[in-house]
Motif scaffolding. Structure first.
Motif, PDB file in Angstrom:
ATOM      1  N   ASP A  20       7.472   3.788 -16.087  1.00 21.62           N
ATOM      2  CA  ASP A  20       6.803   5.018 -15.654  1.00 21.62           C
ATOM      3  C   ASP A  20       5.795   4.775 -14.534  1.00 21.62           C
ATOM      4  OD1 ASP A  20       8.252   6.321 -17.583  1.00 21.62           O
ATOM      5  OD2 ASP A  20       6.654   6.218 -19.096  1.00 21.62           O
ATOM      6  N   SER A  21       5.398   3.549 -14.310  1.00 22.41           N
ATOM      7  CA  SER A  21       4.443   3.242 -13.239  1.00 22.41           C
ATOM      8  C   SER A  21       5.093   3.200 -11.865  1.00 22.41           C
ATOM      9  CB  SER A  21       3.764   1.889 -13.518  1.00 22.41           C
ATOM     10  OG  SER A  21       3.089   1.887 -14.759  1.00 22.41           O
ATOM     11  N   MET A  22       6.420   3.433 -11.806  1.00 20.41           N
ATOM     12  CA  MET A  22       7.105   3.413 -10.520  1.00 20.41           C
ATOM     13  C   MET A  22       6.609   4.539  -9.615  1.00 20.41           C
ATOM     14  SD  MET A  22       9.259   1.712  -8.754  1.00 20.41           S
ATOM     15  CE  MET A  22      10.274   1.864  -7.287  1.00 20.41           C
ATOM     16  N   LYS A  23       6.261   5.685 -10.190  1.00 21.89           N
ATOM     17  CA  LYS A  23       5.737   6.793  -9.382  1.00 21.89           C
ATOM     18  C   LYS A  23       4.410   6.415  -8.732  1.00 21.89           C
ATOM     19  CE  LYS A  23       7.973  10.467 -12.045  1.00 21.89           C
ATOM     20  NZ  LYS A  23       7.761  11.705 -12.839  1.00 21.89           N
ATOM     21  N   LEU A  24       3.551   5.756  -9.490  1.00 17.51           N
ATOM     22  CA  LEU A  24       2.276   5.318  -8.924  1.00 17.51           C
ATOM     23  C   LEU A  24       2.486   4.261  -7.855  1.00 17.51           C
ATOM     24  CD1 LEU A  24      -0.803   5.418  -8.970  1.00 17.51           C
ATOM     25  CD2 LEU A  24      -0.766   3.759 -10.856  1.00 17.51           C
ATOM     26  N   TYR A  25       3.484   3.394  -8.050  1.00 13.99           N
ATOM     27  CA  TYR A  25       3.793   2.374  -7.041  1.00 13.99           C
ATOM     28  C   TYR A  25       4.244   3.029  -5.734  1.00 13.99           C
ATOM     29  CZ  TYR A  25       6.041  -1.660  -4.850  1.00 13.99           C
ATOM     30  OH  TYR A  25       6.414  -2.644  -3.969  1.00 13.99           O
ATOM     31  N   LEU A  26       5.122   4.046  -5.825  1.00 16.04           N
ATOM     32  CA  LEU A  26       5.582   4.739  -4.620  1.00 16.04           C
ATOM     33  C   LEU A  26       4.453   5.509  -3.950  1.00 16.04           C
ATOM     34  CD1 LEU A  26       9.080   6.058  -5.793  1.00 16.04           C
ATOM     35  CD2 LEU A  26       8.584   4.080  -4.355  1.00 16.04           C
ATOM     36  N   GLN A  27       3.539   6.044  -4.736  1.00 12.18           N
ATOM     37  CA  GLN A  27       2.381   6.717  -4.140  1.00 12.18           C
ATOM     38  C   GLN A  27       1.511   5.737  -3.359  1.00 12.18           C
ATOM     39  OE1 GLN A  27       0.320   8.768  -7.280  1.00 12.18           O
ATOM     40  NE2 GLN A  27       2.007  10.203  -7.670  1.00 12.18           N
ATOM     41  N   ASN A  28       1.318   4.556  -3.915  1.00 11.89           N
ATOM     42  CA  ASN A  28       0.549   3.531  -3.187  1.00 11.89           C
ATOM     43  C   ASN A  28       1.287   3.078  -1.923  1.00 11.89           C
ATOM     44  OD1 ASN A  28      -1.444   3.577  -5.176  1.00 11.89           O
ATOM     45  ND2 ASN A  28      -0.440   1.972  -6.374  1.00 11.89           N
ATOM     46  N   ASN A  30       3.336   4.935  -0.161  1.00  9.53           N
ATOM     47  CA  ASN A  30       3.184   6.026   0.804  1.00  9.53           C
ATOM     48  C   ASN A  30       1.785   6.035   1.408  1.00  9.53           C
ATOM     49  OD1 ASN A  30       3.861   8.239   2.291  1.00  9.53           O
ATOM     50  ND2 ASN A  30       3.895   9.673   0.597  1.00  9.53           N
ATOM     51  N   SER A  31       0.774   5.733   0.614  1.00  9.65           N
ATOM     52  CA  SER A  31      -0.593   5.661   1.145  1.00  9.65           C
ATOM     53  C   SER A  31      -0.747   4.528   2.139  1.00  9.65           C
ATOM     54  CB  SER A  31      -1.595   5.485  -0.007  1.00  9.65           C
ATOM     55  OG  SER A  31      -1.526   6.568  -0.912  1.00  9.65           O
ATOM     56  N   TRP A  32      -0.049   3.426   1.910  1.00  8.13           N
ATOM     57  CA  TRP A  32      -0.088   2.322   2.877  1.00  8.13           C
ATOM     58  C   TRP A  32       0.578   2.719   4.193  1.00  8.13           C
ATOM     59  CZ3 TRP A  32       4.021  -1.831   3.352  1.00  8.13           C
ATOM     60  CH2 TRP A  32       3.647  -2.786   4.317  1.00  8.13           C
ATOM     61  N   PHE A  33       1.684   3.453   4.100  1.00  8.75           N
ATOM     62  CA  PHE A  33       2.343   3.933   5.309  1.00  8.75           C
ATOM     63  C   PHE A  33       1.451   4.897   6.091  1.00  8.75           C
ATOM     64  CE2 PHE A  33       6.923   3.172   3.715  1.00  8.75           C
ATOM     65  CZ  PHE A  33       6.843   1.869   4.163  1.00  8.75           C
ATOM     66  N   LYS A  34       0.647   5.682   5.388  1.00 13.57           N
ATOM     67  CA  LYS A  34      -0.226   6.654   6.045  1.00 13.57           C
ATOM     68  C   LYS A  34      -1.581   6.070   6.443  1.00 13.57           C
ATOM     69  CE  LYS A  34       1.757  10.679   3.719  1.00 13.57           C
ATOM     70  NZ  LYS A  34       1.480  11.829   2.810  1.00 13.57           N
ATOM     71  N   ARG A  35      -1.748   4.743   6.266  1.00 18.34           N
ATOM     72  CA  ARG A  35      -2.988   4.029   6.630  1.00 18.34           C
ATOM     73  C   ARG A  35      -4.190   4.471   5.795  1.00 18.34           C
ATOM     74  NH1 ARG A  35      -4.243   3.499  12.846  1.00 18.34           N
ATOM     75  NH2 ARG A  35      -5.680   2.003  11.926  1.00 18.34           N
ATOM     76  N   LYS A  36      -3.937   5.018   4.619  1.00 16.08           N
ATOM     77  CA  LYS A  36      -5.040   5.330   3.713  1.00 16.08           C
ATOM     78  C   LYS A  36      -5.560   4.075   3.031  1.00 16.08           C
ATOM     79  CE  LYS A  36      -3.508  10.049   2.759  1.00 16.08           C
ATOM     80  NZ  LYS A  36      -3.082  11.017   1.717  1.00 16.08           N
TER      81      LYS A  36
END
Length: 306
Positions: A20-28, A30-36
């Motif tokens: 279930d932590s795969m969603k949180l991994y993809l969010q992180n 995506n945040s890396w791609f957006k330079r957050k």
């Protein structure tokens, strides 16, 4: 196809470990791609979700993702280069002039544009943060390439439950992005200077002076370029090419425009800035002339611009 299979296998192995932590991994991701967040913060958050003996799956997934994006980009550029070289080879075939004499026919050879484009290398986000260079559009000031768009689309597809992104979808998004940027730039130019309309809809002659409405214009000078009359109907119900306007009528139209228009000198106009972009986006957000249709994208652009 093999590289796509390797990426799917690496993602499946990572998803089996994370659960279930795969969603949180993809969010992180995506945040890396957006330079957050930067690469070190992304790796730190990923290691918190995994055990020490499964961290290698995280590295294998990133390597497969970056390799797939770069392979798609290189294959796309290679096809463009091969097509341009074929055109150049065909253009180099010369016909022997009749009679053995050189005539004045045009011999234009199309040069491959990609050979003259300067090679740019993207720098890493931080020195030593990642072994593979990672580029960002905001820092480079260039349009995103195929690899960058493909990587972002893969993350969005995985978040919605899709497994892969086809090459045709990446090309379609690149074309839509170029069209949208061209549309916004044309709106900025039209906001700063005058322009003409053909048939009341199609914009052309951007940058001309705006006529002063308080001056009385002559009814004799009618600009024929405002209407599309490519052909005329003859009495025999046939299409015939329309006659071009005479040189005298063109001079009359130019003289009237110069007399009634407000001409801007190059030194009177400052370079296009973010103030012009912000004003254009605010003015253009009205029915039937939206600069950015999506409200979520429009709100984000205004916030970053301000």
């Amino acid at each position: 196809m093999a590289m796509s299979t390797d990426l799917n296998i690496a993602r499946k192995n990572l998803a089996d470990v994370l659960g279930d932590s795969m969603k949180l991994y993809l969010q992180n991701l995506n945040s890396w791609f957006k330079r957050k967040i930067n690469k070190e913060e992304f790796d730190f958050e990923a290691r918190k979700l995994m055990r020490n003996d499964t961290v290698h799956l995280h590295n294998e997934f990133l390597l497969a993702l970056i390799a797939k994006c770069h392979i798609l980009s290189s294959s796309f550029n290679a096809r463009d280069a091969s097509s341009s070289s074929k055109v150049q080879k065909v253009a180099k075939v010369k016909k022997r002039p009749p009679g053995g004499r050189a005539n004045l026919q045009q011999r234009f050879i199309a040069a491959p544009v990609i050979d003259y484009v300067p090679q740019t290398t993207s720098k890493a986000l931080e020195e030593g943060a990642s072994p593979t260079p990672l580029g960002f559009v905001a820092r480079e000031g260039l349009m995103p390439d195929m690899a960058m768009v493909h990587g972002r689309m893969l993350v969005c597809a995985w978040e919605t439950g899709l497994a892969d992104v086809q090459e045709a979808a990446v090309k379609l998004l690149m074309l839509a992005l170029e069209t949208q940027v061209k549309h916004i730039l044309s709106l900025v130019v039209r906001q700063r200077k005058g322009y003409k309309l053909r048939e009341g809809k199609f914009v052309y002659s951007a940058g001309v002076g705006v006529k002063n409405p308080y001056y009385k214009a002559s009814d004799v000078c009618v600009d024929p370029s405002t209407e599309s009359t490519a052909t005329t109907i003859t009495p025999g119900a046939l299409h015939a090419p329309s006659l071009r306007p005479s040189v005298e009528s063109g001079e009359d139209i130019a003289a009237e425009q110069f007399a009634l228009g407000v001409e801007f000198l190059p030194e009177d106009q400052e370079p296009i800035s973010l103030y012009d972009l912000c004003d254009t986006l605010m003015v253009s957000q009205k029915p039937f002339s939206f600069a950015i249709v999506s409200h979520s994208v429009y709100a984000t652009v205004i916030e970053r611009n301000i």
